[in-house]
Structure formats: structure tokens, C-alpha cells
Design an enzyme around this catalytic site. Sequence first.
Site, PDB file in Angstrom:
ATOM      1  N   CYS A 156       0.808  -1.228   0.000  1.00  0.00           N
ATOM      2  CA  CYS A 156       0.000   0.000   0.000  1.00  0.00           C
ATOM      3  C   CYS A 156       0.836   1.271   0.000  1.00  0.00           C
ATOM      4  O   CYS A 156       0.315   2.349  -0.268  1.00  0.00           O
ATOM      5  CB  CYS A 156      -0.926   0.022   1.210  1.00  0.00           C
TER       6      CYS A 156
HETATM    7  N1  CO8 Z   1     -20.202  -9.505   7.488  1.00  0.00           N
HETATM    8  C1  CO8 Z   1     -20.639  -9.733   8.731  1.00  0.00           C
HETATM    9  N2  CO8 Z   1     -19.834  -9.985   9.774  1.00  0.00           N
HETATM   10  C2  CO8 Z   1     -18.495  -9.997   9.543  1.00  0.00           C
HETATM   11  C3  CO8 Z   1     -17.969  -9.767   8.268  1.00  0.00           C
HETATM   12  C4  CO8 Z   1     -18.877  -9.526   7.224  1.00  0.00           C
HETATM   13  N3  CO8 Z   1     -18.451  -9.284   5.959  1.00  0.00           N
HETATM   14  N4  CO8 Z   1     -16.625  -9.837   8.328  1.00  0.00           N
HETATM   15  C5  CO8 Z   1     -16.304 -10.108   9.611  1.00  0.00           C
HETATM   16  N5  CO8 Z   1     -17.455 -10.221  10.352  1.00  0.00           N
HETATM   17  C6  CO8 Z   1     -17.554 -10.532  11.778  1.00  0.00           C
HETATM   18  C7  CO8 Z   1     -16.297 -11.220  12.265  1.00  0.00           C
HETATM   19  O1  CO8 Z   1     -16.343 -12.622  12.029  1.00  0.00           O
HETATM   20  C8  CO8 Z   1     -16.327 -10.889  13.732  1.00  0.00           C
HETATM   21  O2  CO8 Z   1     -17.253 -11.748  14.380  1.00  0.00           O
HETATM   22  P1  CO8 Z   1     -16.965 -12.292  15.865  1.00  0.00           P
HETATM   23  O3  CO8 Z   1     -16.891 -11.045  16.715  1.00  0.00           O
HETATM   24  O4  CO8 Z   1     -18.118 -13.153  16.137  1.00  0.00           O
HETATM   25  O5  CO8 Z   1     -15.647 -12.991  15.783  1.00  0.00           O
HETATM   26  C9  CO8 Z   1     -16.918  -9.483  13.768  1.00  0.00           C
HETATM   27  O6  CO8 Z   1     -17.616  -9.336  12.524  1.00  0.00           O
HETATM   28  C10 CO8 Z   1     -15.856  -8.405  13.877  1.00  0.00           C
HETATM   29  O7  CO8 Z   1     -14.805  -8.694  12.926  1.00  0.00           O
HETATM   30  P2  CO8 Z   1     -13.445  -7.916  12.888  1.00  0.00           P
HETATM   31  O8  CO8 Z   1     -12.858  -7.864  14.267  1.00  0.00           O
HETATM   32  O9  CO8 Z   1     -12.603  -8.481  11.785  1.00  0.00           O
HETATM   33  O10 CO8 Z   1     -13.972  -6.467  12.454  1.00  0.00           O
HETATM   34  P3  CO8 Z   1     -13.253  -5.073  12.543  1.00  0.00           P
HETATM   35  O11 CO8 Z   1     -14.129  -4.146  13.262  1.00  0.00           O
HETATM   36  O12 CO8 Z   1     -11.830  -5.174  12.963  1.00  0.00           O
HETATM   37  O13 CO8 Z   1     -13.254  -4.605  10.987  1.00  0.00           O
HETATM   38  C11 CO8 Z   1     -11.671  -4.404   9.186  1.00  0.00           C
HETATM   39  C12 CO8 Z   1     -12.534  -5.341  10.013  1.00  0.00           C
HETATM   40  C13 CO8 Z   1     -12.577  -3.496   8.396  1.00  0.00           C
HETATM   41  C14 CO8 Z   1     -10.833  -5.250   8.244  1.00  0.00           C
HETATM   42  C15 CO8 Z   1     -10.761  -3.544  10.102  1.00  0.00           C
HETATM   43  O14 CO8 Z   1     -10.127  -4.363  11.059  1.00  0.00           O
HETATM   44  C16 CO8 Z   1      -9.702  -2.782   9.345  1.00  0.00           C
HETATM   45  O15 CO8 Z   1      -9.975  -2.026   8.428  1.00  0.00           O
HETATM   46  N6  CO8 Z   1      -8.437  -2.908   9.763  1.00  0.00           N
HETATM   47  C17 CO8 Z   1      -7.329  -2.214   9.113  1.00  0.00           C
HETATM   48  C18 CO8 Z   1      -6.950  -3.000   7.931  1.00  0.00           C
HETATM   49  C19 CO8 Z   1      -5.930  -2.315   7.067  1.00  0.00           C
HETATM   50  O16 CO8 Z   1      -5.742  -1.137   7.046  1.00  0.00           O
HETATM   51  N7  CO8 Z   1      -5.264  -3.126   6.294  1.00  0.00           N
HETATM   52  C20 CO8 Z   1      -4.361  -2.650   5.337  1.00  0.00           C
HETATM   53  C21 CO8 Z   1      -4.403  -3.629   4.245  1.00  0.00           C
HETATM   54  S1  CO8 Z   1      -4.070  -2.958   2.746  1.00  0.00           S
HETATM   55  C22 CO8 Z   1      -2.408  -3.171   2.339  1.00  0.00           C
HETATM   56  O17 CO8 Z   1      -1.522  -3.103   3.087  1.00  0.00           O
HETATM   57  C23 CO8 Z   1      -2.164  -3.512   0.927  1.00  0.00           C
HETATM   58  C24 CO8 Z   1      -1.912  -4.961   0.814  1.00  0.00           C
HETATM   59  C25 CO8 Z   1      -1.704  -5.283  -0.602  1.00  0.00           C
HETATM   60  C26 CO8 Z   1      -2.963  -5.163  -1.410  1.00  0.00           C
HETATM   61  C27 CO8 Z   1      -3.753  -6.414  -1.449  1.00  0.00           C
HETATM   62  C28 CO8 Z   1      -4.888  -6.308  -2.424  1.00  0.00           C
HETATM   63  C29 CO8 Z   1      -5.812  -7.514  -2.420  1.00  0.00           C
END
Ligand code: CO8
Length: 371
Positions: A156
Site C-alpha cells: 500500500c
Molecule cells: N459480514 C458480517 N460480519 C463480519 C464480516 C462480514 N463481511 N466480516 C467479519 N465479520 C464478523 C467477524 O467474524 C467478527 O465476528 P466475531 O466477533 O463473532 O468474531 C466481527 O464481525 C468483527 O470482525 P473484525 O474484528 O474483523 O472487524 P473489525 O471491526 O476489525 O473490521 C476491518 C474489520 C474493516 C478489516 C478492520 O479491522 C480494518 O480495516 N483494519 C485495518 C486493515 C488495514 O488497514 N489493512 C491494510 C491492508 S491494505 C495493504 O496493506 C495492501 C496490501 C496489498 C494489497 C492487497 C490487495 C488484495
Amino acid sequence: MFQPAITGSGVFTPDQVITNDELVESFNAYADKMNAQNADAIAAGDMDPVPHSSSEFIFKASGIEQRHVLDKSGVLDPDVMHPLLRQRGDDEPGVMTEMAVDACTKALTQAGLEGSDIDLVICAASNMERAYPAVAIEIQQDLGAQGFAFDMNVACSSATFGIQAAADMVRSGSVRRAIVVNPEICSGHLEWRDRDCHFIFGDVATATVIERSEDAKGDYFEIISTRCATKFSNNIRNNLGFLRRSRPDGVDDRRDMQFMQNGRKVFKEVVPMVSAHMLSHLEAEGVSDVRRLWLHQANKSMNDFIGKKVMGRTPETGEQPNILQDYANTSSAGSIIAFSKFSDDLQPGEYGMICSFGAGYSVGSVLVRRH
Ligand code: CO8
């Protein structure tokens, strides 16, 4: 030494859009299909059912409302769940080159330049379409650019690391005019069959022209300075690589060969790292009144935290523009989309900072001043 400046930027946006509702409908159909196929194993407790996704969760957790993609038909087909792109011959432009040339042409037009004015092309992106020849060299050829070209990948943060490399070369005089281009086909390496991440990414290409400020033909942003930093982490990872066929299992569609992350940990660890990085960059330059933050576009809450920490207050409307609601996370291109769409109104003398961050971990910041 010369003063480097950004004199043009451009965005290629694919026509096809997937809304959260469309995405969730197809994911849930896939989940139902998998659960029906594996009903016996699920009933026996040998396998967990695939849980449904939800639009409400996606918007609340990320702020994303839709994403642009090169092909939605394959992504939304529960029997496919990835983009379907035509196999191109070796004698026609690759997909990344085609997107890149569109974004570069827009950036060059804004700068009042032709492709032949450029003597450095850096293709900075999270994934390359092939191992070699470098995608950047094909882009160089199709733009009619001179000099040399190379690829670089810092996930990224690729765009800001690329801008640092180009700006340093313009500053020293080893190149005269550079273009940094970020063709990101995130749909190709996203795991659309995993609800934890299937909503995160979209496709786009961005380009930035960097040249001597004395050569600028129109408005420009001086690049005051750049800062890049990395710290190893496995929390964002993709194990797809050229050694895959050398491994005894012979499998080439394992879960870890697509994008994987521990989103919670990334959030907790990257937010303080990025805020401290930006603050120390601003402090080193003696800038206390930065007017605009063009941040990496991964998550709205993440950007809200960083903006508040860096500004020392809640940013006012427009001071920290988000585009992730329309584009989702477009990896290295996100901060450049924000810059390209929301920089015209800055007044001469005002400062802004482009900052991208992500896998590696990596963080890159570019401090600019409107001329
Ligand atoms: N629908 C319903 N429920 C869901 C879903 C969904 N789609 N997804 C997860 N849940 C559930 C989970 O299972 C979990 O349930 P439980 O509590 O029962 O275990 C609950 O919802 C909460 O899940 P999370 O803890 O995962 O949810 P978050 O509040 O943490 O949100 C995010 C998830 C949005 C992913 C958040 O953590 C986030 O944005 N984090 C930062 C991520 C980030 O910035 N990453 C950078 C990556 S990009 C990068 O570096 C480039 C890489 C190279 C590119 C690759 C391209 C493909």
C-alpha cells in the site's frame, strides 16, 4: 540540486461498480451453495458453515459503500468468485499497462507534457502482472517516454515510496522528468470467498508527474521532503510466489496465496505508527499548520483517528478527504486519488501531506507546499 515538484496527477477509474448489496448477495449465495454441498460434514461437526456477510457490517466496520473493478461478472458469480480477464497475447499491452497509460495521459495533460518529455517511469504497485520484463518498461514504451523504467512494490505504500525515489532523482539531476504510476488490480489477489476481507478492495490506477519546479508549465506543488519507514509484520501477507510449484503439496489455490490479514491487529498497530511518523515529519520541517491530509484509504475510522492525532483536533470538512466510500481500498493508489481530486483549492504557501501505509508494515509521507 533542483527543487522537485508535482505538476500533474491523474486517475483511471474502471467503469464497473459493485455495491455492498450486490457483493453481499453473491457472497451469501456462494455461502449457501458451499453449506449445501458440505451439509454432512457440517452436521458431523467436521466443518464450520460459511457464515453470511452483511452490508451493514461492511459500512460500519470500514466506511466502504462500493468499489470499482475491471470485471464484476466473475467476482459476483458464486461459481467463480474472482475477476475474469481475457488472456492477452505477448504482443499486446498488458492490463496494468493499459490502465497505467490512461492515468499517465491524464497526469501528463495536466502538467502540459507529452510522454516523450519523461525520462523515468516507475510502476509502483502491490502486485505485478508478470515477473518480467518490468511492467514499467512496457508503460515507458507505450507512452513514448525516454530514459529508463523500473517496477517497485511496497504494497500500500508503493506510491509514496515511488514519489520519494523519483523526487530524489529529480533533486539530484539524474533525471529531469519522472512519472510514478500505480495500476492496482486488487480484485485479482483479493479472496472474494472470505467474508472477513471480501469487501475491502477495488481496482484503479493513479499517476503523478514529478519534475523541476523551474520547468513547471502551470500550477504545482513543491515536494518539500519525503519520509519512508518499514517494520516487518506478518499481519498483512500473501504467500503467492514463484516457488509455489517447488513445494510438495503442489497446490496453487491455497487460502494464503491470496490477501490475508489480521485486520484488528493492523488497525491497532498501524494507527500509532502512522500518526507518530507524520508528526515527526512535520516537526522536522517546522510545519505546524498543515492544511490538508491525503491519507491512505483503507478504513474510515482509521483515517479519523490519524487525522485527529496529526491535526491535534477533529479535521474540518475537506481537510482530510476520504474517497474510500466510492473506491474501497485501492492499495497504493488511494492517497493519490484523494490528492488528485482534492488539491486544487489549496492556496499558495499552504502545506499538505500525502501519506500511505500498509503491508510490510510500511509508511511513506510526502510533504508538499502549494506554489
Ligand atoms: N459480514 C458480517 N460480519 C463480519 C464480516 C462480514 N463481511 N466480516 C467479519 N465479520 C464478523 C467477524 O467474524 C467478527 O465476528 P466475531 O466477533 O463473532 O468474531 C466481527 O464481525 C468483527 O470482525 P473484525 O474484528 O474483523 O472487524 P473489525 O471491526 O476489525 O473490521 C476491518 C474489520 C474493516 C478489516 C478492520 O479491522 C480494518 O480495516 N483494519 C485495518 C486493515 C488495514 O488497514 N489493512 C491494510 C491492508 S491494505 C495493504 O496493506 C495492501 C496490501 C496489498 C494489497 C492487497 C490487495 C488484495
